[in-house]
Design an enzyme around this catalytic site. Structure first.
Site, PDB file in Angstrom:
ATOM      1  N   GLY A  98      -1.062  24.326   7.799  1.00 19.27           N
ATOM      2  CA  GLY A  98      -0.672  25.310   8.788  1.00 19.27           C
ATOM      3  C   GLY A  98       0.106  24.829   9.989  1.00 19.27           C
ATOM      4  O   GLY A  98       0.613  25.640  10.766  1.00 19.27           O
ATOM      5  N   PRO A 142      -1.204  20.209   4.275  1.00 21.27           N
ATOM      6  CA  PRO A 142       0.062  20.662   4.863  1.00 21.27           C
ATOM      7  C   PRO A 142       1.090  20.980   3.776  1.00 21.27           C
ATOM      8  O   PRO A 142       1.180  20.280   2.770  1.00 21.27           O
ATOM      9  CB  PRO A 142       0.518  19.460   5.695  1.00 21.27           C
ATOM     10  CG  PRO A 142      -0.119  18.278   5.043  1.00 21.27           C
ATOM     11  CD  PRO A 142      -1.377  18.747   4.386  1.00 21.27           C
ATOM     12  N   GLY A 143       1.835  22.038   3.971  1.00 22.31           N
ATOM     13  CA  GLY A 143       2.924  22.380   3.067  1.00 22.31           C
ATOM     14  C   GLY A 143       4.229  22.421   3.836  1.00 22.31           C
ATOM     15  O   GLY A 143       5.096  21.561   3.704  1.00 22.31           O
ATOM     16  N   ARG A 144       4.317  23.405   4.729  1.00 21.93           N
ATOM     17  CA  ARG A 144       5.555  23.655   5.465  1.00 21.93           C
ATOM     18  C   ARG A 144       6.058  22.427   6.210  1.00 21.93           C
ATOM     19  O   ARG A 144       7.239  22.110   6.170  1.00 21.93           O
ATOM     20  CB  ARG A 144       5.313  24.795   6.468  1.00 21.93           C
ATOM     21  CG  ARG A 144       6.546  25.307   7.152  1.00 21.93           C
ATOM     22  CD  ARG A 144       6.185  26.277   8.273  1.00 21.93           C
ATOM     23  NE  ARG A 144       5.318  27.348   7.816  1.00 21.93           N
ATOM     24  CZ  ARG A 144       5.747  28.520   7.340  1.00 21.93           C
ATOM     25  NH1 ARG A 144       7.021  28.776   7.293  1.00 21.93           N
ATOM     26  NH2 ARG A 144       4.874  29.440   6.943  1.00 21.93           N
ATOM     27  N   CYS A 197      22.358  44.862  -2.250  1.00 25.26           N
ATOM     28  CA  CYS A 197      22.489  46.248  -1.789  1.00 25.26           C
ATOM     29  C   CYS A 197      21.257  46.719  -1.028  1.00 25.26           C
ATOM     30  O   CYS A 197      20.544  47.635  -1.465  1.00 25.26           O
ATOM     31  CB  CYS A 197      22.733  47.154  -2.991  1.00 25.26           C
ATOM     32  SG  CYS A 197      24.049  46.523  -4.013  1.00 25.26           S
ATOM     33  N   TYR A 215       8.816  27.545   1.382  1.00 29.64           N
ATOM     34  CA  TYR A 215       8.785  28.977   1.093  1.00 29.64           C
ATOM     35  C   TYR A 215      10.203  29.537   0.941  1.00 29.64           C
ATOM     36  O   TYR A 215      10.495  30.655   1.332  1.00 29.64           O
ATOM     37  CB  TYR A 215       7.960  29.725   2.175  1.00 29.64           C
ATOM     38  CG  TYR A 215       6.603  29.108   2.363  1.00 29.64           C
ATOM     39  CD1 TYR A 215       5.612  29.298   1.398  1.00 29.64           C
ATOM     40  CD2 TYR A 215       6.316  28.271   3.440  1.00 29.64           C
ATOM     41  CE1 TYR A 215       4.368  28.680   1.524  1.00 29.64           C
ATOM     42  CE2 TYR A 215       5.078  27.656   3.576  1.00 29.64           C
ATOM     43  CZ  TYR A 215       4.109  27.867   2.615  1.00 29.64           C
ATOM     44  OH  TYR A 215       2.894  27.256   2.744  1.00 29.64           O
TER      45      TYR A 215
HETATM   46  C1  LIG Z   1      -0.511  28.191   2.358  1.00 31.12           C
HETATM   47  C2  LIG Z   1      -1.688  27.304   2.429  1.00 31.12           C
HETATM   48  C3  LIG Z   1      -1.566  26.009   2.930  1.00 31.12           C
HETATM   49  C4  LIG Z   1      -0.287  25.444   3.485  1.00 31.12           C
HETATM   50  O1  LIG Z   1       0.110  26.048   4.666  1.00 31.12           O
HETATM   51  P1  LIG Z   1       1.386  25.449   5.459  1.00 31.12           P
HETATM   52  O2  LIG Z   1       1.560  26.376   6.590  1.00 31.12           O
HETATM   53  O3  LIG Z   1       2.528  25.477   4.521  1.00 31.12           O
HETATM   54  O4  LIG Z   1       1.035  24.084   5.887  1.00 31.12           O
HETATM   55  C5  LIG Z   1      -2.698  25.196   2.904  1.00 31.12           C
HETATM   56  N1  LIG Z   1      -3.876  25.642   2.425  1.00 31.12           N
HETATM   57  C6  LIG Z   1      -4.026  26.892   1.948  1.00 31.12           C
HETATM   58  C7  LIG Z   1      -5.334  27.319   1.430  1.00 31.12           C
HETATM   59  C8  LIG Z   1      -2.944  27.766   1.935  1.00 31.12           C
HETATM   60  O5  LIG Z   1      -3.102  29.002   1.476  1.00 31.12           O
END
Ligand SMILES: *Cc1c(COP(=O)(O)O)cnc(C)c1O
Length: 421
Positions: free
Chosen positions: A239, A276-278, A346, A375
């Protein structure tokens, strides 16, 4: 920091001119930098160096096999949210004991597949799900390692569509009921409680909501231990946000986040997991697009791009801001004028930016959307029968297409015609 910089008047991805890749691949396409994504992974890994930990990349942010392999080679674990993502992680060579399974609606089939292939833990989101995991695991004669995802009821102060830690959200078990549910988990066969999980939302730009949530997790850890549960792992979710607009205040750094984790839960002696992803892939990716037309409308001018909402849905879906920069660097002191930057789909929703100040741009020029790695490609579709946008990975002075653009025939031939036609 990223590795997309201007050099000699053009935008480079590491040591490759973006225009050179565009000439080979054709626009639009996603472009990722290995050096940037590895750097971001290591920042998190080092921020938790004070104790045992595993950084599990939330692969829903960008799940190309080449990205997963790059991170797996760094020692990353994976956070998966579906059977498909689990299969992708395994296909990239990630061992089961480095995969955590999150998500609010795991099916019996997904649970069985993960138990068969090996899983570090299920992050359980509800009591009904916990009972299904218990049934599936008992039938297989194994114990499923689980944490319960608790909902700490804190305000993540982010966009409503990506806030997950308030009591009105669909995620997790209310923290006030956690002891009761853990007691049931201990009674059920086929389950092995290993820890606690929490994830309060995405694109958080302050540390305070994390601090509130993790403080509650620390208190819960002590309470559960007093109840006789063995809590050895804390999965603290993902997050942490990234700067999308140049004007924004910089969000907190992974080092500060790691120090916050140490301060709030470090004394408990648990192994720490984060998801972490984002922050790992967001600024490691561009969406490169060509300008099809510059259209002078009444009172406003439009840049019509060859990328559209089907390729990058974040502006339409989350009102997201992306910096959009010319691939050929603007001359110093070039005059800026406002454009509405749109795609060819469109729908009026197919608008990337309104009144965006841009240096002079002409049809045939290339532009790059910054911070598009997370994303982006994973949410792309083929709406308007626009072929799924390709992905390219740069590594130093090399680049490779890591997902090719399908042809029209590829797309059409996915449909099958019933006998009666
Ligand atoms: C989406 C998600 C993440 C990653 O969130 P980021 O904002 O991309 O870091 C981690 N854990 C869970 C359970 C999620 O659903």
């Amino acid at each position: 920091m990223d590795h997309f910089l201007y050099r000699d008047g053009q935008l480079y991805a590491e040591d490759v001119p973006v225009a050179e890749i565009a000439a080979a691949v054709g626009a639009p396409f996603y472009l990722y930098s290995t050096a940037t994504l590895v750097r971001h992974f290591r920042l998190f890994d080092e921020a938790l160096d004070w104790g045992p930990h595993l950084v599990c990349y939330a692969m829903k942010a960008a799940s190309n096999q080449a990205i997963l392999k790059t991170l797996a080679a760094e020692g990353a674990g994976m956070d998966v949210v579906s059977g498909g993502e689990y299969a992708r992680a395994k296909a990239a060579g990630v061992p089961g004991d480095r995969i955590v399974f999150s998500g609010v609606g795991k099916t019996g089939a997904e649970i069985r597949a993960a138990l068969e292939g090996g899983i570090r833990q299920f992050n359980v989101e509800s009591e009904p799900e916990m009972r299904v995991i218990s049934e599936v695991a008992s039938a297989m004669g194994v114990d499923a390692p689980i944490t319960l995802r608790v909902n700490p009821d804190v305000d993540a102060k982010t966009h409503a569509k990506i806030a997950t830690g308030k009591s009105e959200n669909k995620f997790g078990i209310p923290i006030a009921r956690a002891r009761e549910v853990y007691a049931e988990a201990a009674r059920l066969p086929g389950l092995k409680v290993v820890g606690i999980d929490v994830h309060i939302g995405s694109q958080l730009t302050q540390l305070e909501p994390f601090e509130q949530a993790y403080t509650k997790v620390a208190e819960l850890t002590e309470a559960l231990r007093a109840d006789g549960h063995e809590i050895t792992r804390l999965d603290l979710g993902g997050g942490l946000g990234i700067p999308y607009a140049r004007s924004n205040e910089a969000p907190p750094l992974p080092t500060d986040y790691g120090a916050l984790i140490q301060r709030t839960v470090g004394h408990l002696g648990c192994e720490i997991e984060i998801e972490p992803g984002r922050l790992i892939i967001g600024n490691a990716g561009l969406l490169v697009s060509g300008v099809i037309y510059v259209k002078h409308g009444e009172g406003r001018d439009f840049l019509i791009l060859d990328a559209a909402m089907n390729d990058l849905i974040r502006p339409a879906m989350y009102d997201a801001h992306h910096e959009i920069v010319p691939v050929k660097e603007a001359a110093p002191g070039a005059e800026l004028s406002p454009y509405d930057i749109v795609g060819p789909v469109c729908e009026t929703g197919d608008t990337f930016a309104k009144g965006r100040l841009m240096p002079p741009v002409a049809a045939g020029d290339l532009v790059a959307f910054r911070s598009a790695g997370a994303y982006g490609a994973v949410m792309a579709s083929e709406y308007n029968t626009r072929p799924l946008v390709p992905e390219v990975l740069v590594h130093g002075d090399q680049f490779a297409v890591i997902r090719p653009r399908p042809t029209f025939d590829d797309i059409i031939n996915r449909d099958t015609i019933p006998e009666w036609l």
